[in-house]
Design a protein around this motif. Structure first.
Motif, short mmCIF file in Angstrom:
data_model
loop_
_atom_site.label_atom_id
_atom_site.label_comp_id
_atom_site.label_asym_id
_atom_site.label_seq_id
_atom_site.Cartn_x
_atom_site.Cartn_y
_atom_site.Cartn_z
N SER A 255 0.92 -1.18 -0.03
CA SER A 255 -0.04 0.07 -0.11
C SER A 255 0.72 1.35 0.07
O SER A 255 1.73 1.61 0.77
CB SER A 255 -0.97 0.07 1.12
OG SER A 255 -1.48 1.08 1.39
N GLY A 256 0.55 2.19 -0.92
CA GLY A 256 1.32 3.63 -1.11
C GLY A 256 2.56 3.55 -1.61
O GLY A 256 3.26 4.47 -1.29
N LYS A 257 3.13 2.38 -2.12
CA LYS A 257 4.51 2.12 -2.43
C LYS A 257 4.54 1.85 -3.87
O LYS A 257 3.57 1.70 -4.64
CB LYS A 257 5.22 1.01 -1.70
CG LYS A 257 5.38 1.29 -0.33
CD LYS A 257 6.22 0.02 0.31
CE LYS A 257 6.37 0.29 1.86
NZ LYS A 257 6.25 -1.14 2.58
N THR A 258 5.86 2.15 -4.23
CA THR A 258 6.29 1.59 -5.77
C THR A 258 6.63 0.22 -5.51
O THR A 258 7.34 -0.15 -4.86
CB THR A 258 7.37 2.50 -6.17
OG1 THR A 258 7.25 3.80 -6.35
CG2 THR A 258 7.86 1.86 -7.63
N LEU A 259 6.25 -0.64 -6.49
CA LEU A 259 6.46 -2.17 -6.51
C LEU A 259 7.19 -2.43 -7.79
O LEU A 259 6.57 -2.31 -8.95
CB LEU A 259 5.10 -2.90 -6.28
CG LEU A 259 5.53 -4.65 -6.24
CD1 LEU A 259 4.53 -5.14 -5.14
CD2 LEU A 259 5.10 -5.28 -7.47
N VAL A 260 8.20 -2.96 -7.79
CA VAL A 260 9.00 -3.54 -8.96
C VAL A 260 8.89 -5.18 -8.95
O VAL A 260 9.32 -5.73 -8.14
CB VAL A 260 10.43 -3.20 -8.95
CG1 VAL A 260 11.17 -3.42 -10.34
CG2 VAL A 260 10.52 -1.79 -8.58
N ALA A 261 7.93 -5.48 -9.79
CA ALA A 261 7.78 -7.07 -10.06
C ALA A 261 8.90 -7.62 -10.94
O ALA A 261 9.35 -7.23 -12.04
CB ALA A 261 6.53 -7.13 -10.69
N ILE A 262 9.67 -8.75 -10.06
CA ILE A 262 10.76 -9.07 -10.63
C ILE A 262 10.69 -10.73 -11.13
O ILE A 262 10.53 -11.63 -9.91
CB ILE A 262 12.05 -9.02 -9.73
CG1 ILE A 262 12.09 -7.29 -9.58
CG2 ILE A 262 13.26 -9.77 -10.21
CD1 ILE A 262 13.07 -7.05 -8.79
N ASP A 263 10.59 -11.24 -12.23
CA ASP A 263 10.81 -12.63 -12.31
C ASP A 263 11.54 -12.75 -13.54
O ASP A 263 11.36 -12.56 -14.55
CB ASP A 263 9.22 -13.07 -12.75
CG ASP A 263 9.40 -14.69 -12.98
OD1 ASP A 263 10.34 -15.64 -12.76
OD2 ASP A 263 8.30 -15.06 -13.43
N ILE A 264 12.95 -12.82 -13.44
CA ILE A 264 14.07 -12.75 -14.19
C ILE A 264 13.99 -13.69 -15.33
O ILE A 264 13.83 -13.48 -16.48
CB ILE A 264 15.41 -12.95 -13.37
CG1 ILE A 264 15.57 -11.77 -12.37
CG2 ILE A 264 16.48 -13.03 -14.71
CD1 ILE A 264 15.59 -10.36 -12.84
N LEU A 265 13.71 -14.97 -14.74
CA LEU A 265 13.41 -16.28 -15.90
C LEU A 265 11.99 -16.82 -15.67
O LEU A 265 11.68 -17.50 -14.85
CB LEU A 265 14.56 -17.12 -15.37
CG LEU A 265 16.06 -16.85 -15.28
CD1 LEU A 265 16.99 -17.90 -14.78
CD2 LEU A 265 16.47 -16.51 -16.78
#
Lengths: 238, 238
Positions: free
Chosen positions: A18-28
């Motif tokens: 909530s209220g944040k920047t989220l960086v979604a990471i699924d490299i492979l």
């Protein structure tokens, strides 16, 4: 600004997002595939949870491309699998990609309550870092993990983005786990780091060694995929 | 033999423990204190969850020493706090230590269903590694964490033990997270790594800089604390 890391999709809570920047990471390979598709002219990526949802969207708009995997392999009836190398061809230019994968698209769906959701990979680590700094919010680097377990490739990816952020702005605050991720990513060649991972050994068995080399390339693209109402779009090139 | 790492006490499940060797790791400071006390002649360490339990044991046996902390500080009415430096004096020789701490003793209580429970720290990393290899079972390196959050000091400790195991036996299998821990521990001076941790900054504020330097010393002791019916004993010096 505080940087924190979450290790698996299931460890991600609404409260933490909530209220944040989220960086979604699924490299492979979901993150790398999304970044590659958008960098190569795809208009938007629509993440869906099931092949059925994907077929439904294709019925409504036959121009969409269906992409994704189950157990690492292309889904029967789909146009493309989950190899980023399939998304460098001209047939994707200006079209929408409907994507479903085992780990990555589930993470993106779960993370959509964030203030802003970006998609990060090694391929666009520096561009994402710059965007995170521009947004000036506490940021959660969310690793997909593999079948809800810690996955080294995503941890190395998160660490590489942390490192790029710290390089531009050395006074950001890091949680202990963000610091650990940065240290792991700095401890050697990313390709080598990735090759030691369980997930990677599995992909190698499936014959995806080329994907691995490609997904390990740092800062190949300047695109920052961002989730909007229309799907994941590349709003600007940094 | 598979080596895996669990990051917090609450992430530890009975299922994950069953049939395995468990190494309980709370670098700052319960593990380091237990190792130091046993190395300096303490007969056994009895981990308890509350000060009340500790006072109860003292009533039954006035010869026991009461040690531990709450919020980092010595508990009123206790003989000693949780600084390992307090356990190098001759008054502990041959006596039993009843210990209660915020994170570490809770981890040991939770881990007691393991086939064998050892206590690991940087101070005895190599000795624990040898014992793990002798026991020939899948092994869980269990980090206490700080108030149920990831703690860099414990992760570095787990990684140092993994590194010692791999040095003796390069063909053990590592989970991705064990590999990440090993990489973090190898990425620099342990004292420096520890000093960056949130938990450490808190201890420094409380005036425990000396504890930090001491707890960072690698392989100072050859003792392997093991949980038995009588408490945590040092069955043999390696």
């Amino acid at each position: 600004m505080l940087l924190d890391v979450v290790l698996t999709t299931s460890a991600l809570t609404s409260q933490a997002i909530s209220g944040k920047t989220l960086v979604a990471i699924d490299i492979l390979r979901a993150s790398s595939t999304i970044v590659t598709a958008l960098a190569n002219g795809c208009r938007a990526v629509i993440p869906v949870l099931t092949p059925e949802e994907a077929f439904e969207l294709k019925k409504r708009d036959p121009d969409v491309i269906l992409g994704g995997e189950r157990k690492g392999l292309r889904i029967p009836g789909f146009d493309k699998g989950n190899s980023p190398l399939e998304y460098m061809s001209s047939d994707i230019v200006g079209r929408r990609l409907v994507l479903t994968t085992t780990n990555g698209t589930r993470l993106i769906r779960k993370g959509q309550e964030a203030d802003t959701l970006l998609v990060g990979s090694l391929l666009n680590a520096q561009a994402v870092a710059r965007e995170v700094l521009k947004l000036k919010r506490d940021t959660l680097l969310a690793c997909a993990g593999t079948l809800d377990r810690f996955s080294l490739d995503d941890f190395v990816g998160a660490g590489s983005i942390v490192r790029e952020i710290v390089r531009f702005s050395p006074d950001v605050s890091l949680s202990d786990i963000a610091l650990a991720a940065m240290k792991v990513s700095a401890s050697g060649d990313p390709v080598l780091s990735l090759k030691e991972s369980f997930h990677v050994r599995k992909l190698m068995e499936l014959g995806f060694a080329q994907d691995l080399d490609y997904c390990s390339r740092l800062n190949l693209y300047g695109v920052v995929p961002r989730l909007t109402e229309k799907g994941i779009e590349c709003l600007e090139k940094v």
